[in-house]
Design an enzyme around this catalytic site. Structure first.
Site, PDB file in Angstrom:
ATOM      1  N   HIS A  45       0.816  -1.216   0.000  1.00  0.00           N
ATOM      2  CA  HIS A  45       0.000   0.000   0.000  1.00  0.00           C
ATOM      3  C   HIS A  45       0.852   1.270   0.000  1.00  0.00           C
ATOM      4  O   HIS A  45       0.708   2.092  -0.905  1.00  0.00           O
ATOM      5  CB  HIS A  45      -0.999  -0.013   1.168  1.00  0.00           C
ATOM      6  CG  HIS A  45      -1.733   1.279   1.311  1.00  0.00           C
ATOM      7  ND1 HIS A  45      -2.593   1.761   0.336  1.00  0.00           N
ATOM      8  CD2 HIS A  45      -1.729   2.196   2.298  1.00  0.00           C
ATOM      9  CE1 HIS A  45      -3.080   2.918   0.726  1.00  0.00           C
ATOM     10  NE2 HIS A  45      -2.569   3.210   1.920  1.00  0.00           N
ATOM     11  N   HIS A  69       3.080   7.651   5.074  1.00  0.00           N
ATOM     12  CA  HIS A  69       1.829   8.229   5.579  1.00  0.00           C
ATOM     13  C   HIS A  69       1.145   7.420   6.669  1.00  0.00           C
ATOM     14  O   HIS A  69       0.406   7.986   7.472  1.00  0.00           O
ATOM     15  CB  HIS A  69       0.864   8.519   4.423  1.00  0.00           C
ATOM     16  CG  HIS A  69       0.184   7.319   3.856  1.00  0.00           C
ATOM     17  ND1 HIS A  69       0.793   6.495   2.925  1.00  0.00           N
ATOM     18  CD2 HIS A  69      -1.031   6.799   4.093  1.00  0.00           C
ATOM     19  CE1 HIS A  69      -0.043   5.519   2.615  1.00  0.00           C
ATOM     20  NE2 HIS A  69      -1.157   5.674   3.309  1.00  0.00           N
ATOM     21  N   GLU A  73       0.815   6.302  12.450  1.00  0.00           N
ATOM     22  CA  GLU A  73      -0.538   5.877  12.824  1.00  0.00           C
ATOM     23  C   GLU A  73      -0.634   4.380  13.114  1.00  0.00           C
ATOM     24  O   GLU A  73      -1.346   3.966  14.035  1.00  0.00           O
ATOM     25  CB  GLU A  73      -1.502   6.247  11.696  1.00  0.00           C
ATOM     26  CG  GLU A  73      -2.944   5.926  11.948  1.00  0.00           C
ATOM     27  CD  GLU A  73      -3.842   6.414  10.830  1.00  0.00           C
ATOM     28  OE1 GLU A  73      -4.875   5.766  10.597  1.00  0.00           O
ATOM     29  OE2 GLU A  73      -3.525   7.430  10.184  1.00  0.00           O
ATOM     30  N   ASP A  74       0.073   3.574  12.333  1.00  0.00           N
ATOM     31  CA  ASP A  74      -0.128   2.119  12.381  1.00  0.00           C
ATOM     32  C   ASP A  74       1.023   1.307  12.967  1.00  0.00           C
ATOM     33  O   ASP A  74       0.988   0.081  12.930  1.00  0.00           O
ATOM     34  CB  ASP A  74      -0.411   1.593  10.969  1.00  0.00           C
ATOM     35  CG  ASP A  74      -1.730   2.081  10.418  1.00  0.00           C
ATOM     36  OD1 ASP A  74      -2.585   2.525  11.205  1.00  0.00           O
ATOM     37  OD2 ASP A  74      -1.910   2.011   9.188  1.00  0.00           O
ATOM     38  N   ASP A 133      -3.627   7.920  -1.503  1.00  0.00           N
ATOM     39  CA  ASP A 133      -3.988   6.874  -0.535  1.00  0.00           C
ATOM     40  C   ASP A 133      -5.383   6.339  -0.845  1.00  0.00           C
ATOM     41  O   ASP A 133      -5.594   5.121  -0.958  1.00  0.00           O
ATOM     42  CB  ASP A 133      -3.922   7.482   0.867  1.00  0.00           C
ATOM     43  CG  ASP A 133      -4.372   6.577   1.990  1.00  0.00           C
ATOM     44  OD1 ASP A 133      -4.198   5.348   1.898  1.00  0.00           O
ATOM     45  OD2 ASP A 133      -4.880   7.117   2.993  1.00  0.00           O
TER      46      ASP A 133
END
Length: 171
Positions: A45, A69, A73-74, A133
Site C-alpha cells: 500500500h 503516511h 498511525e499504524d 492513498d
C-alpha cells in the site's frame, strides 16, 4: 520551478532521491510483518501511494510522505524516530516537509474523522497524498476482492473523505 533538490530522482542517476529511498526503507522496516485487508503484505500500500505520487510528478518530500503516511498511525514509530532516520537524506526543508506532511496525515486514535479531514485539507500536498492513498485503497482490484459488507463500509468511508477534502467523486 523545480530544482534538482526537489526532484524525485537523484540528479546524477535514475536512482530514487535519497529521501525517497530512505522513506521506502523506513516504511519496509516499520510495516514488516503487517498484512492488509486482503492478507497481502501491507508494504504494497505505501509503495503504491509513493508510486502514484511519483507518477504525478510530486517533489521528493511529497513522495517520501506517501511512503510514510501510515507509519506513525499504524506502528510504534514516532515522528522523532522518522526525523532521526531522515535527517541526512535530504535538505532540511525536504525533511521538514516530509515530517510536516506525515504529521498532518496521521489520524490520532479517537480523533473524529471530520477533524482529521479538516486538518488534512489545510495543506494541498497533504491532500495530494491522501488522494493517492484513497485512490489505491479504492482501486477496483482491491475493492473487488473484499466481501460486500467491507466493500460497502469502505465505499462510504472514502466517499465521505473525498467530499471532506474537496476531491472528485469516484467513477
Amino acid at each position: 520551478m523545480s530544482t534538482d533538490q526537489d526532484t524525485q530522482r537523484h540528479p546524477e542517476s535514475q536512482r530514487p532521491h535519497p529521501l525517497v529511498a530512505a522513506a521506502a526503507d523506513v516504511a519496509h522496516r516499520a510495516h514488516a510483518g503487517q498484512v492488509d485487508k486482503l492478507a497481502k503484505p501491507y508494504i504494497g500500500h505505501p509503495a503504491a501511494v509513493g508510486a502514484i505520487l511519483h507518477a504525478q510528478g510530486h517533489p521528493a518530500h511529497v513522495v517520501a510522505a506517501g511512503w510514510l503516511h501510515d507509519v506513525v498511525e499504524d506502528t510504534d514509530w514516532t515522528l522523532s524516530d522518522l526525523a532521526a532516520e531522515l535527517t541526512s537524506t535530504g535538505t532540511p526543508d525536504q525533511v521538514t516537509g516530509t515530517l510536516r506532511l506525515v504529521s498532518l496525515l496521521t489520524h490520532a486514535h479517537g480523533e473524529p474523522r471530520a477533524d482529521y479531514y479538516l486538518r488534512v485539507a489545510t495543506d494541498a500536498q497533504a491532500v495530494a497524498v491522501k488522494a493517492a492513498d484513497i485512490a489505491h485503497n479504492t482501486s477496483p482490484e482491491r475493492m473487488d476482492a473484499l466481501d460486500e459488507p467491507t466493500r460497502a463500509r469502505l465505499t462510504a468511508k472514502y466517499r465521505a473523505a473525498r467530499t471532506a477534502l474537496g476531491l472528485p467523486a469516484a467513477d
